[in-house]
Every structure is written in C-alpha cells, then in structure tokens.
Design a protein around this motif. Structure first.
Motif, PDB file in Angstrom:
ATOM      1  N   PRO A  24       2.831   4.979 -10.122  1.00  0.00           N
ATOM      2  CA  PRO A  24       3.314   3.663 -10.532  1.00  0.00           C
ATOM      3  C   PRO A  24       4.631   3.320  -9.856  1.00  0.00           C
ATOM      4  CG  PRO A  24       3.748   5.266 -12.252  1.00  0.00           C
ATOM      5  CD  PRO A  24       2.925   5.978 -11.201  1.00  0.00           C
ATOM      6  N   GLY A  25       4.996   2.024  -9.940  1.00  0.00           N
ATOM      7  CA  GLY A  25       6.269   1.601  -9.374  1.00  0.00           C
ATOM      8  C   GLY A  25       7.440   2.183 -10.133  1.00  0.00           C
ATOM      9  N   PRO A  26       8.645   1.987  -9.638  1.00  0.00           N
ATOM     10  CA  PRO A  26       9.837   2.538 -10.290  1.00  0.00           C
ATOM     11  C   PRO A  26      10.064   1.914 -11.661  1.00  0.00           C
ATOM     12  CG  PRO A  26      10.459   0.974  -8.587  1.00  0.00           C
ATOM     13  CD  PRO A  26       8.985   1.179  -8.446  1.00  0.00           C
ATOM     14  N   PRO A  64       0.835  -1.196   0.000  1.00  0.00           N
ATOM     15  CA  PRO A  64       0.000   0.000   0.000  1.00  0.00           C
ATOM     16  C   PRO A  64       0.874   1.252   0.000  1.00  0.00           C
ATOM     17  CG  PRO A  64      -0.722  -1.562   1.675  1.00  0.00           C
ATOM     18  CD  PRO A  64       0.612  -2.040   1.187  1.00  0.00           C
ATOM     19  N   VAL A  65       0.447   2.260  -0.769  1.00  0.00           N
ATOM     20  CA  VAL A  65       1.183   3.519  -0.848  1.00  0.00           C
ATOM     21  C   VAL A  65       0.192   4.667  -0.822  1.00  0.00           C
ATOM     22  CG1 VAL A  65       3.015   2.442  -2.231  1.00  0.00           C
ATOM     23  CG2 VAL A  65       1.158   3.655  -3.373  1.00  0.00           C
ATOM     24  N   VAL A  66       0.688   5.838  -0.521  1.00  0.00           N
ATOM     25  CA  VAL A  66      -0.114   7.060  -0.628  1.00  0.00           C
ATOM     26  C   VAL A  66       0.529   7.916  -1.708  1.00  0.00           C
ATOM     27  CG1 VAL A  66      -0.849   9.179   0.500  1.00  0.00           C
ATOM     28  CG2 VAL A  66      -0.940   7.016   1.738  1.00  0.00           C
ATOM     29  N   ARG A  67      -0.244   8.280  -2.715  1.00  0.00           N
ATOM     30  CA  ARG A  67       0.272   9.053  -3.839  1.00  0.00           C
ATOM     31  C   ARG A  67      -0.391  10.425  -3.863  1.00  0.00           C
ATOM     32  NH1 ARG A  67       4.508   9.962  -7.280  1.00  0.00           N
ATOM     33  NH2 ARG A  67       3.920  10.024  -9.474  1.00  0.00           N
ATOM     34  N   ALA A 115      -4.144  10.052  -2.541  1.00  0.00           N
ATOM     35  CA  ALA A 115      -4.957   8.861  -2.772  1.00  0.00           C
ATOM     36  C   ALA A 115      -4.311   7.653  -2.115  1.00  0.00           C
ATOM     37  CB  ALA A 115      -5.122   8.610  -4.272  1.00  0.00           C
ATOM     38  N   ASN A 116      -5.156   6.808  -1.543  1.00  0.00           N
ATOM     39  CA  ASN A 116      -4.710   5.521  -1.014  1.00  0.00           C
ATOM     40  C   ASN A 116      -4.651   4.525  -2.164  1.00  0.00           C
ATOM     41  OD1 ASN A 116      -4.794   6.596   1.580  1.00  0.00           O
ATOM     42  ND2 ASN A 116      -6.886   5.912   1.946  1.00  0.00           N
ATOM     43  N   LEU A 117      -3.449   4.120  -2.544  1.00  0.00           N
ATOM     44  CA  LEU A 117      -3.272   3.222  -3.678  1.00  0.00           C
ATOM     45  C   LEU A 117      -2.461   2.000  -3.262  1.00  0.00           C
ATOM     46  CD1 LEU A 117      -2.339   5.805  -6.487  1.00  0.00           C
ATOM     47  CD2 LEU A 117      -4.612   4.976  -5.864  1.00  0.00           C
ATOM     48  N   TRP A 118      -2.325   1.066  -4.176  1.00  0.00           N
ATOM     49  CA  TRP A 118      -1.356  -0.016  -4.073  1.00  0.00           C
ATOM     50  C   TRP A 118      -0.306   0.218  -5.147  1.00  0.00           C
ATOM     51  CZ3 TRP A 118      -4.867  -5.015  -3.602  1.00  0.00           C
ATOM     52  CH2 TRP A 118      -5.526  -4.985  -2.362  1.00  0.00           C
ATOM     53  N   GLY A 119       0.948  -0.023  -4.824  1.00  0.00           N
ATOM     54  CA  GLY A 119       2.010   0.204  -5.792  1.00  0.00           C
ATOM     55  C   GLY A 119       3.230  -0.607  -5.439  1.00  0.00           C
ATOM     56  N   TYR A 120       4.384  -0.068  -5.756  1.00  0.00           N
ATOM     57  CA  TYR A 120       5.651  -0.765  -5.550  1.00  0.00           C
ATOM     58  C   TYR A 120       6.688   0.206  -4.985  1.00  0.00           C
ATOM     59  CZ  TYR A 120       3.520  -4.107  -8.812  1.00  0.00           C
ATOM     60  OH  TYR A 120       2.664  -4.989  -9.448  1.00  0.00           O
ATOM     61  N   MET A 177      -1.430  -0.553  -9.388  1.00  0.00           N
ATOM     62  CA  MET A 177      -0.262  -1.435  -9.476  1.00  0.00           C
ATOM     63  C   MET A 177       0.195  -1.567 -10.926  1.00  0.00           C
ATOM     64  SD  MET A 177      -0.975  -4.349  -6.616  1.00  0.00           S
ATOM     65  CE  MET A 177       0.753  -4.843  -6.675  1.00  0.00           C
ATOM     66  N   MET A 178       1.287  -0.906 -11.234  1.00  0.00           N
ATOM     67  CA  MET A 178       1.844  -0.914 -12.590  1.00  0.00           C
ATOM     68  C   MET A 178       3.206  -0.239 -12.553  1.00  0.00           C
ATOM     69  SD  MET A 178      -0.719   2.011 -14.103  1.00  0.00           S
ATOM     70  CE  MET A 178      -2.130   1.133 -13.430  1.00  0.00           C
ATOM     71  N   GLY A 179       3.982  -0.464 -13.583  1.00  0.00           N
ATOM     72  CA  GLY A 179       5.286   0.182 -13.690  1.00  0.00           C
ATOM     73  C   GLY A 179       5.824   0.054 -15.101  1.00  0.00           C
ATOM     74  N   PHE A 180       6.897   0.773 -15.374  1.00  0.00           N
ATOM     75  CA  PHE A 180       7.498   0.821 -16.712  1.00  0.00           C
ATOM     76  C   PHE A 180       8.781  -0.004 -16.737  1.00  0.00           C
ATOM     77  CE2 PHE A 180       7.856   2.759 -20.826  1.00  0.00           C
ATOM     78  CZ  PHE A 180       6.636   3.375 -21.040  1.00  0.00           C
ATOM     79  N   TRP A 181       9.079  -0.579 -17.890  1.00  0.00           N
ATOM     80  CA  TRP A 181      10.310  -1.340 -18.107  1.00  0.00           C
ATOM     81  C   TRP A 181      10.889  -0.909 -19.445  1.00  0.00           C
ATOM     82  CZ3 TRP A 181      12.011  -6.345 -15.770  1.00  0.00           C
ATOM     83  CH2 TRP A 181      13.100  -6.910 -16.438  1.00  0.00           C
TER      84      TRP A 181
END
Length: 462
Positions: free
Chosen positions: A101-103, A80-83, A91-96, A183-187
């Motif tokens: 988004p995640g790193p 869980p993260v706060v963005r 916002a209360n979100l889920w992330g990494y 929950m998402m991120g870039f590669w």
C-alpha cells in the motif's frame, strides 16, 4: 510473460506519452518521496506542526510533508510499483510513491491538509478519503464529485482533518481494477492533545487480497472471491515483520479491511478491547474484552491491550485459508486414500513423484520444486520447526527490558525452564472411570404385574 522490468518500463512509456504537469506547476509542488524497501520503517517524528505520537506501519512507512502558510502539504504519486510479497516472490502492482500500500499519512485533528495527487498510471484515477468528513467536492468519487485525474495530470485535495481517528484512502475510479492492483493506503488523524488516547506502541495495517497464478507476476483483477494470497500491507508470512512490544507496554493495532470478505482477527496470549472504529473512538463504558474481532469489508478497527505476557504470540486472521499462500482451488481431498500402487506406476513415468494428501495437508520438512515467482502454501521456520503458516499471519513479540522506541526483531523467545509443552515418556496415568452408579430409590424395580381376580387394587368403586 510480463516481468518486473518490462512492467515498469511499459508503464513508464504509457505515461510519458500523455501530457505532463508543466515545469512551473511541478516547481510549486512539494516533494514526492519514494520508498521501495519492504522493511518496517521507524516511526516519523513530526518535524513541525502540532506534536503527536507517531504510528508504525508494518512493512511500510509514513509520508513526509512540508508546511506552507500553515497548511500541511503532501504529494502522492499513483504509479506502477513492484512489491515483494515475501522473499522469492514479487508482484506487479499499482500503488503510491513506490509501494503498495501507499505511505501512511499522519496529521493532527484540526490541521488544514493539502494533498497533491499526480497520476502516472495508464488510465484516469482519483483518491477517496475513506471515513473523512469533508466538503463533498473533495470526496474523490470520479464522475460524481470530480472528473477523473487523467494520466500525467495532478489534482489537489484540500480540507480540514476534523476528527481524530483511523481512516484509509483508495481510488473511486475503475475501482475493481485499481484496488485489485493494490491501490490503497492508511490515514491517521491524531487527537489535538497528545496525551489523549496515548499508547506506547501504535501499529497500522491494511488487509488486501490478490489472485496471482504461480509463475506469473500480475494479479488477475476480475477475481471475485477465489483469491490465493491474503496479505497484511501487501506482504505475506514469512515476509511480514513481527510486531515488537516491551513487557507492560500499552499497544494499539489499527486494522483496515479492503478485501472482498470479512476477517476475524485473533491475538494469542492477550485480551484486548476494540477502542476505535470507522466512526471514531469507542467510549470506555462501551468496550468489552475480546481475543478476536471481526473486521468487515471497508471497516477499520483499533484494538488496545497491555502487553503483559512475555513470549512470541501469533496474530492472524482466523479463517484457515487466509493463513496460507498460493492456494490451489478444486483440489480433491485424498485423506485416507491408499494410492501407493498408483504412485509407483506414476513414478515410472514421472521420476520423483511423491504421494501427498493421503494423511493430511502437512508437508513437514518436505521440499518441492515450485514454479518461478511463487511461494509454498505453508512455510516459515520457527524455533521448533516449520510454522506451516502463510498469508495473514505475523507474530507479536513481547520482551522485558526493551528500550522505548526499539522496534528491532529481538529474535525468538527463550522460554523459562518447564514452560514448554513436551513429549510425555513416563508411565501413562490410569484412565479415570466414573463411579458405579446406584439407582435412585425412585428408579428401583417396581412390581407392575396385573392383579388377579381376587386381589384388590385399592381403586374399586362401591
């Protein structure tokens, strides 16, 4: 109401009740860096391994790694993260690793990559490496290619980054909930040769959408289409940093779409080419100039252009509702409706009530009291007043004389004299008129009277 503190505290209590990674196992894991700032981090120069030209994640960052026996090791923590979407709204979100988004993960074509994923969510998860060509058992689809990563557990993914290109990562577990929670991120997989596809500035961004009721903190995850916040890297204008370029720089912008609809991405002041897709790089012979490219659901596009026009240029989705914040649905259109009498009566009951919508949706400089933790639909101040934009909108700032690698906001553009549209106060020119049209010879009036009984028509039969 669930606020930021109770959201993170409650989530932590849920995770601590589950079985954790053993101390011996945790000691062997690479570090899991955490980043909570919503500012754009400087590009991460590779400290080891093959060289590459790093990207810049708008309002985000790149995940560091460690080299172990020739393998690049990363550690993602699903949690869980706060963005902060923009100043004044969280916002209360889920992330990494502290963010949604995640790193961004950056590797080089041919690298062997090992990614540890620790689950600190209250339910199982997985990671799908969207667009990667890899062994089936590393594809991250819960129930099909692997069991779910249970709360408190750590899984490891290992594969070779076979192809240079632009990719994403996201769960394939309770997907509707987890992706709707951020929950998402870039590669990015860079080419082996750093000179191949080289540009001066390389930006990355993920498009996502949320339905967060004004005054609340947590997205409604069962929404299918009626989202009220359309984001770039889980930020909305005016909370998005500008993209900065030096005059003459070759610029690449990589866009990934993990929303429920397509986004026609439009850049002002420049023409670009679509240089890359989900499948890799587009051959130069197959490219053509555009100013707008449509990025469909689950797709990625890399556009390239030369920043040859100084100024502050808008960059945004061309769906008009996607450049607004906290939109209200099912609101009647009141344009042209004279409700002054009604407003006077309402003011007797509700002092301060304002007439709105009878002349259009613009609020100009009018300010209204808002519920806690929300944003105006159209906000952000520019050098000439209210920008009346939100959501998927930011600015490309092209300046002469910037240092290479300088990504600081240079402020608003100073227009040369005589190059800004202005009010005309002089005499209005005469309205142009079309010249009097003369009928063509074939259109001249013709005698169409019926001939008399003694007149010949020239068509008699003898």
């Amino acid at each position: 109401m669930t606020n930021r503190r109770s959201f993170l505290t409650g989530a932590g209590a849920t995770v601590l009740g589950a079985s954790l990674v053993s101390r011996a196992g945790a000691a062997s894991l690479p570090e899991a860096p955490t980043h909570t700032s919503s500012a754009t981090a400087a590009p991460l120069a590779p400290p080891n391994g093959r060289p590459y030209n790093p990207v810049v994640t708008l309002n985000g960052w790149t995940l560091p790694w460690r080299m172990k026996d020739g393998v690049k090791e990363f550690h993602l923590v699903a949690e869980p993260v706060v963005r902060e979407f923009a100043p004044g709204m969280h916002a209360n979100l889920w992330g990494y690793n502290g963010q949604s988004p995640g790193p961004t993960i950056e590797v080089v074509e041919g690298d062997r990559v090992r990614v540890f994923v620790t689950n600190k969510l209250p339910e199982h998860t997985s990671v799908h490496w969207h667009g990667q060509l890899l062994p089936c058992g590393m594809d991250g689809v819960t129930g099909l290619t692997q069991p779910g990563i249970q709360p408190g557990k750590t899984f490891v993914y290992e594969f070779v980054a076979r192809h240079a290109g632009t990719f994403m990562y996201h769960p394939h577990a309770d997907e509707m909930q987890q992706m709707a929670m951020g929950m998402m991120g870039f590669w990015v997989t860079h080419p082996k040769n750093p000179r191949q596809h080289a540009v001066d500035r390389d930006y990355v961004m993920l498009l996502s959408s949320y339905d967060i009721e004004p005054g609340s903190y947590t997205p409604r995850t069962n929404t299918m289409l009626d989202f009220n916040l359309w984001t770039i890297n889980s930020r909305v204008f005016p909370g998005l940093d500008p993209m900065v370029a030096r005059l003459g720089d070759k610029v690449r912008i990589r866009v990934g779409n993990l929303t429920m609809t397509n986004h026609p991405i439009h850049l002002h002041g420049h023409r670009f080419e679509v240089a890359g897709t989900d499948g890799g790089w587009v051959p130069r012979s197959a490219r053509w100039p555009e100013v707008t490219t449509d990025v469909a659901v689950g797709q990625m596009r890399a556009i390239e252009f030369v920043a040859d026009a100084p100024g502050d240029w808008a960059f945004h989705c061309h769906k008009s509702h996607h450049t607004m914040n906290a939109m209200g649905h099912d609101v009647p259109t009141l344009i042209g409706v004279d409700h002054r009498g009604v407003a006077e009566k309402i003011n007797q009951l509700v002092p301060g009530y304002m007439v709105m919508g009878d002349k259009g949706g613009s609020m100009g400089d009018m300010k209204m009291a808002l519920p806690a933790n929300t944003l105006p639909m159209m906000s952000g101040d520019g050098p000439f007043g209210n920008l009346e934009m939100g959501g998927m909108f930011t600015v490309l700032k092209v300046r002469e004389g910037l240092r290479r690698g300088d990504y600081a906001d240079p402020g608003w553009y100073r227009h040369p004299a005589g190059t800004v549209a202005r009010e005309w106060t002089g005499e209005m020119p005469a309205a142009p008129r079309a010249p009097d049209a003369q009928p063509a010879p074939s259109e001249q009036a013709m005698d169409a009277r019926k001939p008399g009984p003694k007149e010949s028509t020239g068509h008699e039969h003898h």
